[in-house]
Design a protein around this motif. Structure first.
Motif, mmCIF file in Angstrom:
data_model
loop_
_atom_site.group_PDB
_atom_site.id
_atom_site.type_symbol
_atom_site.label_atom_id
_atom_site.label_comp_id
_atom_site.label_asym_id
_atom_site.label_seq_id
_atom_site.Cartn_x
_atom_site.Cartn_y
_atom_site.Cartn_z
ATOM 1 N N VAL A 1 0.834 -1.203 0.000
ATOM 2 C CA VAL A 1 0.000 0.000 0.000
ATOM 3 C C VAL A 1 0.868 1.252 0.000
ATOM 4 C CG1 VAL A 1 -1.697 1.319 1.296
ATOM 5 C CG2 VAL A 1 -1.909 -1.170 1.116
ATOM 6 N N ALA A 2 1.900 1.235 0.844
ATOM 7 C CA ALA A 2 2.780 2.396 0.923
ATOM 8 C C ALA A 2 3.503 2.622 -0.406
ATOM 9 C CB ALA A 2 3.784 2.211 2.056
ATOM 10 N N GLN A 3 3.959 1.553 -1.006
ATOM 11 C CA GLN A 3 4.646 1.699 -2.298
ATOM 12 C C GLN A 3 3.707 2.212 -3.383
ATOM 13 O OE1 GLN A 3 6.285 -1.915 -3.964
ATOM 14 N NE2 GLN A 3 8.020 -0.780 -4.839
ATOM 15 N N SER A 4 2.457 1.721 -3.371
ATOM 16 C CA SER A 4 1.473 2.175 -4.356
ATOM 17 C C SER A 4 1.142 3.653 -4.173
ATOM 18 C CB SER A 4 0.212 1.325 -4.249
ATOM 19 O OG SER A 4 -0.779 1.789 -5.140
ATOM 20 N N GLU A 5 0.995 4.094 -2.917
ATOM 21 C CA GLU A 5 0.703 5.504 -2.652
ATOM 22 C C GLU A 5 1.859 6.389 -3.096
ATOM 23 O OE1 GLU A 5 -0.120 5.608 1.471
ATOM 24 O OE2 GLU A 5 -2.235 5.014 1.253
ATOM 25 N N ALA A 6 3.078 5.910 -2.938
ATOM 26 C CA ALA A 6 4.242 6.692 -3.361
ATOM 27 C C ALA A 6 4.250 6.869 -4.886
ATOM 28 C CB ALA A 6 5.523 6.010 -2.891
ATOM 29 N N ARG A 7 3.878 5.833 -5.619
ATOM 30 C CA ARG A 7 3.833 5.933 -7.089
ATOM 31 C C ARG A 7 2.715 6.887 -7.538
ATOM 32 N NH1 ARG A 7 7.236 2.490 -9.409
ATOM 33 N NH2 ARG A 7 7.932 0.624 -8.275
ATOM 34 N N VAL A 8 1.574 6.845 -6.866
ATOM 35 C CA VAL A 8 0.489 7.770 -7.207
ATOM 36 C C VAL A 8 0.915 9.215 -6.960
ATOM 37 C CG1 VAL A 8 -1.830 8.529 -6.578
ATOM 38 C CG2 VAL A 8 -1.334 6.088 -6.826
ATOM 39 N N ALA A 9 1.600 9.455 -5.838
ATOM 40 C CA ALA A 9 2.080 10.794 -5.532
ATOM 41 C C ALA A 9 3.064 11.267 -6.599
ATOM 42 C CB ALA A 9 2.732 10.816 -4.143
ATOM 43 N N GLN B 1 3.033 10.362 -9.788
ATOM 44 C CA GLN B 1 2.261 10.679 -10.994
ATOM 45 C C GLN B 1 1.562 12.034 -10.870
ATOM 46 O OE1 GLN B 1 -0.354 7.344 -11.491
ATOM 47 N NE2 GLN B 1 1.273 5.971 -12.244
ATOM 48 N N LEU B 2 1.007 12.319 -9.695
ATOM 49 C CA LEU B 2 0.351 13.609 -9.490
ATOM 50 C C LEU B 2 1.356 14.757 -9.590
ATOM 51 C CD1 LEU B 2 -2.056 12.720 -6.536
ATOM 52 C CD2 LEU B 2 -2.656 13.123 -8.931
ATOM 53 N N ALA B 3 2.530 14.557 -9.035
ATOM 54 C CA ALA B 3 3.558 15.592 -9.107
ATOM 55 C C ALA B 3 3.994 15.820 -10.553
ATOM 56 C CB ALA B 3 4.751 15.199 -8.229
ATOM 57 N N ASP B 4 4.077 14.757 -11.303
ATOM 58 C CA ASP B 4 4.454 14.881 -12.715
ATOM 59 C C ASP B 4 3.380 15.661 -13.488
ATOM 60 O OD1 ASP B 4 6.221 14.189 -14.966
ATOM 61 O OD2 ASP B 4 4.498 13.019 -15.645
ATOM 62 N N ALA B 5 2.091 15.395 -13.196
ATOM 63 C CA ALA B 5 1.011 16.117 -13.858
ATOM 64 C C ALA B 5 1.033 17.603 -13.500
ATOM 65 C CB ALA B 5 -0.332 15.504 -13.483
ATOM 66 N N GLU B 6 1.376 17.905 -12.222
ATOM 67 C CA GLU B 6 1.458 19.297 -11.802
ATOM 68 C C GLU B 6 2.568 20.029 -12.552
ATOM 69 O OE1 GLU B 6 1.906 19.152 -7.627
ATOM 70 O OE2 GLU B 6 -0.219 18.740 -7.216
ATOM 71 N N VAL B 7 3.648 19.343 -12.833
ATOM 72 C CA VAL B 7 4.719 19.954 -13.633
ATOM 73 C C VAL B 7 4.203 20.281 -15.027
ATOM 74 C CG1 VAL B 7 6.951 19.527 -14.731
ATOM 75 C CG2 VAL B 7 6.592 18.888 -12.343
#
Length: 376
Positions: free
Chosen positions: A156-164, A166-172
């Motif tokens: 779960v922790a690893q999955s949440e880190a990957r989602v974060a 992706q969101l950071a990449d979209a914000e860029v």
């Protein structure tokens, strides 16, 4: 006795008046016998060939039926526009810090025209990139720990880190788009129009700051009357001219025309394109338009040949000295001539004068022929 003498005098006066008016009985025969004979001895001198006009024949004037095309010329006034043009529009609001909006210069697609103050957007991009770097480092650390057998990093922790991440990449990406919107570029290549934007101006979103026209080809839009519908389906070219270049005609190609008649003007809108490779013509110019069309060769006759009755229009044809009525349909009129649709052989002699006196089957004698030619 006196009454009888008066009666005789009255009768004598009446007889004298008759003789003066109509001649004495037998005078015509005597006069005809007294006429000098020609050298051939077959007819009186000065009479028509063949012993004179046939008894009871009507004198008419005839002309040979011709086949000529009918030329249609329609006139209109049109306005030119670019075949392709675009407005330069702002995506967002901002303060102008740089302009390259010199009027009437050629620009290329993608060329920078205006820059807006982008300090806020640059900072937002730096923040977004920092957040992306932090999220990427977190994912890399979790991956190394999991690879080393560390069981504290759950799925779960690893999955949440990957989602974060992706969101950071979209914000860029969003920050980069916002920064790019502060730079206004030419949407197409062409000639730049006049603009009043200057450095320091505050622009709103969707403001039009300039126009760009591709003037190598212009489109002239004009209106033609309802009667032009039949011609539009066959015509392909128009001639246009402008007062800016007196005496110069330019050939244009019809691009399209409307599918319906305007209910108010009773006209149809037509568009034609003209070549402007020299770029001497400008959008917005007014043009005088001429539409020329030439039909297939049609029978053409002087309008005096046409007679009318309850059965419609007709002409009289000389069929070996006999008048034959032939129905016709009038297609066009021009000056003193008509173009018709009729079952008449080319070259047939048609009565052009004296037709009103004829009936079907009447004997006719041609005393002359029309020499005037129909307009070509």
């Amino acid at each position: 006795m006196r009454k009888f003498v008066s009666l005789l005098v009255a009768v004598g006066l009446l007889f004298g008046a008759y003789a003066i008016t109509f001649g004495l009985p037998g005078t015509d025969a005597t006069s005809e016998a007294a006429q000098p004979q020609s050298a051939a001895g077959g007819r009186p001198a000065g009479g028509p060939p063949g012993g004179g006009r046939a008894r009871g024949a009507t004198s008419v004037v005839t002309t040979a039926l011709e086949q000529r095309p009918y030329e249609v010329t329609l006139y209109a006034t049109g306005t030119a526009s670019s075949l392709r043009s675009a407005d330069v529009v702002t995506e967002t609001a901002g303060t102008v810090v740089e302009t390259r909006l010199t009027a009437n210069r050629d620009v290329e697609q993608g060329e920078v025209l205006v820059r807006l103050d982008a300090r806020t957007q640059e900072l937002n991009l730096e923040i977004a990139r920092a957040n992306l770097q932090q999220a990427t480092d977190t994912v890399d650390r979790y991956d190394r720990l999991r690879a080393g057998g560390n069981s504290t990093i759950t799925d779960v922790a690893q999955s949440e880190a990957r989602v974060a991440q992706q969101l950071a990449d979209a914000e860029v990406g969003l920050a980069e788009v916002a920064l790019e919107d502060r730079t206004i570029r030419a949407p197409i290549s062409g000639r730049l129009g006049l603009s009043e934007v200057e450095v320091g101006d505050i622009l709103g979103a969707n403001d039009v700051i300039a126009t760009i026209d591709q003037t190598e080809t212009l489109v002239v839009e004009f209106e033609l009357p309802e009667r032009a519908i039949g011609v539009l389906g066959q015509a392909h070219e128009v001639l246009v001219s402008t007062s800016a270049f007196v005496g110069r005609s330019i050939t244009g190609e019809i691009l399209s025309f409307d599918s319906r008649i305007d209910a108010v003007t009773r006209s149809v809108t037509v568009k034609a394109k003209i070549d402007n490779a020299e770029r001497i013509l400008w959008p917005g110019m007014t043009f005088a338009v001429r539409l020329l069309h030439e039909s297939e060769p049609l029978p053409v006759l002087p309008s005096t040949a046409v007679t009318w009755s309850r059965m419609g229009a007709a002409v009289w044809v000389d069929d070996g000295g006999t008048a034959v009525r032939v129905p016709i349909t009038i297609l066009y009129r021009k000056n003193e001539f008509v173009w018709v649709e009729a079952d008449i052989a080319d070259g047939a002699m048609v009565v052009t004068e004296g037709a009103q006196k004829l009936r079907d089957g009447a004997k006719i004698t041609a005393v002359g022929a029309e020499t005037e030619k129909a307009p070509s």
